[in-house]
Design a protein around this motif. Structure first.
Motif, mmCIF file in Angstrom:
data_model
loop_
_atom_site.group_PDB
_atom_site.id
_atom_site.type_symbol
_atom_site.label_atom_id
_atom_site.label_comp_id
_atom_site.label_asym_id
_atom_site.label_seq_id
_atom_site.Cartn_x
_atom_site.Cartn_y
_atom_site.Cartn_z
ATOM 1 N N ASP A 48 0.805 -1.223 0.000
ATOM 2 C CA ASP A 48 0.000 0.000 0.000
ATOM 3 C C ASP A 48 0.842 1.280 0.000
ATOM 4 O OD1 ASP A 48 -2.440 -1.424 0.092
ATOM 5 O OD2 ASP A 48 -2.263 -1.652 2.262
ATOM 6 N N TYR A 49 2.135 1.162 0.134
ATOM 7 C CA TYR A 49 2.990 2.345 0.304
ATOM 8 C C TYR A 49 3.360 2.962 -1.039
ATOM 9 C CZ TYR A 49 6.319 5.313 2.774
ATOM 10 O OH TYR A 49 6.963 6.386 3.328
ATOM 11 N N GLN A 50 3.464 4.290 -1.051
ATOM 12 C CA GLN A 50 3.906 5.006 -2.245
ATOM 13 C C GLN A 50 4.934 6.059 -1.854
ATOM 14 O OE1 GLN A 50 0.742 6.670 -4.603
ATOM 15 N NE2 GLN A 50 -0.089 4.675 -5.173
ATOM 16 N N ILE A 51 5.891 6.292 -2.758
ATOM 17 C CA ILE A 51 6.869 7.362 -2.584
ATOM 18 C C ILE A 51 6.816 8.244 -3.817
ATOM 19 C CG2 ILE A 51 9.323 7.916 -2.374
ATOM 20 C CD1 ILE A 51 9.706 5.441 -0.766
ATOM 21 N N ASP A 52 6.484 9.514 -3.603
ATOM 22 C CA ASP A 52 6.345 10.451 -4.725
ATOM 23 C C ASP A 52 5.421 9.877 -5.800
ATOM 24 O OD1 ASP A 52 8.091 12.224 -3.466
ATOM 25 O OD2 ASP A 52 9.840 11.292 -4.400
ATOM 26 N N ARG A 53 4.324 9.282 -5.345
ATOM 27 C CA ARG A 53 3.294 8.710 -6.215
ATOM 28 C C ARG A 53 3.746 7.458 -6.964
ATOM 29 N NH1 ARG A 53 0.467 14.097 -8.969
ATOM 30 N NH2 ARG A 53 -0.037 15.150 -6.992
ATOM 31 N N HIS A 54 4.898 6.923 -6.586
ATOM 32 C CA HIS A 54 5.384 5.673 -7.182
ATOM 33 C C HIS A 54 5.035 4.519 -6.250
ATOM 34 C CE1 HIS A 54 7.558 7.651 -10.396
ATOM 35 N NE2 HIS A 54 8.138 8.455 -9.514
ATOM 36 N N GLN A 55 4.360 3.510 -6.763
ATOM 37 C CA GLN A 55 4.058 2.338 -5.965
ATOM 38 C C GLN A 55 5.273 1.409 -5.925
ATOM 39 O OE1 GLN A 55 0.736 0.418 -7.847
ATOM 40 N NE2 GLN A 55 1.889 -0.199 -9.642
ATOM 41 N N ILE A 56 5.229 0.442 -5.032
ATOM 42 C CA ILE A 56 6.313 -0.524 -4.879
ATOM 43 C C ILE A 56 5.974 -1.763 -5.703
ATOM 44 C CG2 ILE A 56 7.711 -1.826 -3.244
ATOM 45 C CD1 ILE A 56 7.727 1.297 -2.909
ATOM 46 N N LYS A 57 6.930 -2.214 -6.514
ATOM 47 C CA LYS A 57 6.662 -3.395 -7.344
ATOM 48 C C LYS A 57 7.222 -4.683 -6.747
ATOM 49 C CE LYS A 57 10.644 -3.061 -10.488
ATOM 50 N NZ LYS A 57 11.056 -3.004 -11.924
ATOM 51 N N ASP A 58 8.290 -4.570 -5.943
ATOM 52 C CA ASP A 58 8.824 -5.771 -5.295
ATOM 53 C C ASP A 58 9.693 -5.375 -4.115
ATOM 54 O OD1 ASP A 58 11.631 -5.401 -6.195
ATOM 55 O OD2 ASP A 58 10.858 -5.913 -8.169
ATOM 56 N N ILE A 59 9.917 -6.329 -3.229
ATOM 57 C CA ILE A 59 10.795 -6.124 -2.080
ATOM 58 C C ILE A 59 11.815 -7.256 -2.025
ATOM 59 C CG2 ILE A 59 9.101 -4.838 -0.732
ATOM 60 C CD1 ILE A 59 8.495 -7.403 0.817
ATOM 61 N N SER A 60 13.035 -6.914 -1.622
ATOM 62 C CA SER A 60 14.081 -7.918 -1.405
ATOM 63 C C SER A 60 14.546 -7.817 0.040
ATOM 64 C CB SER A 60 15.265 -7.696 -2.350
ATOM 65 O OG SER A 60 14.902 -7.954 -3.683
ATOM 66 N N ILE A 61 14.501 -8.924 0.744
ATOM 67 C CA ILE A 61 14.858 -8.953 2.158
ATOM 68 C C ILE A 61 16.187 -9.674 2.338
ATOM 69 C CG2 ILE A 61 14.183 -9.743 4.456
ATOM 70 C CD1 ILE A 61 11.262 -9.610 3.487
ATOM 71 N N CYS A 62 17.151 -8.990 2.968
ATOM 72 C CA CYS A 62 18.418 -9.598 3.384
ATOM 73 C C CYS A 62 18.532 -9.425 4.895
ATOM 74 C CB CYS A 62 19.597 -8.952 2.664
ATOM 75 S SG CYS A 62 19.619 -9.233 0.874
ATOM 76 N N ASN A 63 19.600 -9.978 5.459
ATOM 77 C CA ASN A 63 19.725 -9.976 6.917
ATOM 78 C C ASN A 63 21.162 -9.773 7.363
ATOM 79 O OD1 ASN A 63 16.913 -11.134 8.049
ATOM 80 N ND2 ASN A 63 17.426 -12.188 6.143
ATOM 81 N N VAL A 64 21.311 -9.230 8.565
ATOM 82 C CA VAL A 64 22.640 -9.121 9.167
ATOM 83 C C VAL A 64 23.241 -10.510 9.342
ATOM 84 C CG1 VAL A 64 23.912 -8.408 11.226
ATOM 85 C CG2 VAL A 64 22.064 -6.960 10.334
ATOM 86 N N LEU A 65 22.448 -11.435 9.835
ATOM 87 C CA LEU A 65 22.844 -12.829 10.019
ATOM 88 C C LEU A 65 21.931 -13.683 9.151
ATOM 89 C CD1 LEU A 65 23.081 -12.708 13.911
ATOM 90 C CD2 LEU A 65 25.005 -12.577 12.305
ATOM 91 N N PRO A 66 22.461 -14.484 8.244
ATOM 92 C CA PRO A 66 21.615 -15.186 7.279
ATOM 93 C C PRO A 66 21.037 -16.510 7.759
ATOM 94 C CG PRO A 66 23.911 -15.556 6.729
ATOM 95 C CD PRO A 66 23.895 -14.621 7.908
ATOM 96 N N VAL A 67 21.310 -16.914 9.004
ATOM 97 C CA VAL A 67 20.856 -18.227 9.470
ATOM 98 C C VAL A 67 19.376 -18.190 9.851
ATOM 99 C CG1 VAL A 67 23.114 -19.001 10.260
ATOM 100 C CG2 VAL A 67 21.647 -17.733 11.827
ATOM 101 N N TYR A 68 18.641 -19.204 9.398
ATOM 102 C CA TYR A 68 17.245 -19.360 9.811
ATOM 103 C C TYR A 68 17.191 -19.676 11.308
ATOM 104 C CZ TYR A 68 14.758 -19.582 5.288
ATOM 105 O OH TYR A 68 14.166 -19.293 4.087
ATOM 106 N N ALA A 69 16.319 -18.965 12.034
ATOM 107 C CA ALA A 69 16.110 -19.253 13.451
ATOM 108 C C ALA A 69 14.859 -18.530 13.906
ATOM 109 C CB ALA A 69 17.306 -18.792 14.291
#
Length: 212
Positions: free
Chosen positions: A73-94
């Motif tokens: 639902d978020y927009q920046i300067d009337r631009h919608q978001i088409k995708d998100i990429s999530i990374c992490n400080v620590l990549p281990v699943y827990a």
């Protein structure tokens, strides 16, 4: 019961995940890219969290679903978001920081921890390279779990990287009812747990070091 993606918002068939498993005991996720349904135009957002909890190409988790709902639902300067990429400080699943520390120790004992963290840094750089903005939401590990020096060594690597790639496009989550932009320890507030995501706040690298 598994938490599923909202298929009215997410194009699940095009989710891209970079993950691997070590010695059958520790699962690692370097990045998770989630495209929104029927959106070919718009901004790509990069998000840096603490560590993966459960989300993969088949199922989501509470924090990831919260982020999906916010950015859909978020927009920046009337631009919608088409995708998100999530990374992490620590990549281990827990599922929590105590389990994360146990998995980190396992990787250390197997002599692969340094390789995993270097790969995490390299893959994070690739995943974040062409993003329109970067949102920091890693928070701070619970007391008596992941040691501060271990955690902030990785945080510093990521901050140095982002200060080169995206120093003018860094944001943190504006959390409802939070009394300050950063935590009392100076960390970007975590997007999970009981946090209600209200907005984004643009920040500078100097603010991350308490000098802004």
């Amino acid at each position: 019961m598994a938490i599923m993606y909202d298929l009215t918002k997410v194009n699940q068939s095009e989710i891209d995940i970079d993950k691997e498993s070590y010695l059958g005991n520790v699962d690692v996720r370097y990045s998770l890219t989630i495209p929104f349904l029927n959106r070919r135009e718009g901004l790509s957002v990069g998000i840096i969290l603490m560590n993966p909890s459960g989300a993969n190409e088949d199922k989501s988790d509470g924090t990831v679903n919260k982020i999906i709902n916010f950015f859909y639902d978020y927009q920046i300067d009337r631009h919608q978001i088409k995708d998100i990429s999530i990374c992490n400080v620590l990549p281990v699943y827990a599922i929590n920081t105590s389990t994360a520390l146990m998995n980190i120790k396992f990787l250390k004992e197997a002599n692969v921890l340094d390789r995993v963290q270097k790969l995490n840094e390299d893959k994070l750089a690739i995943a974040m390279k062409n993003k329109g903005l970067i949102v920091l939401g890693w928070g701070k590990p619970e007391v008596k779990t992941i040691p501060n020096l271990l955690y902030y060594k990785e945080v510093l690597r990521i901050v140095e990287l982002l200060s080169i790639l995206h120093k003018d496009n860094l944001y943190v989550f504006d959390i409802k009812n939070a009394i300050s932009t950063f935590t009392e320890h100076g960390d970007p507030r975590h997007a999970g747990r009981s946090a209600t995501l209200k907005d984004l706040i643009k920040i500078s690298v100097s603010e991350l070091f308490g000098l802004g």
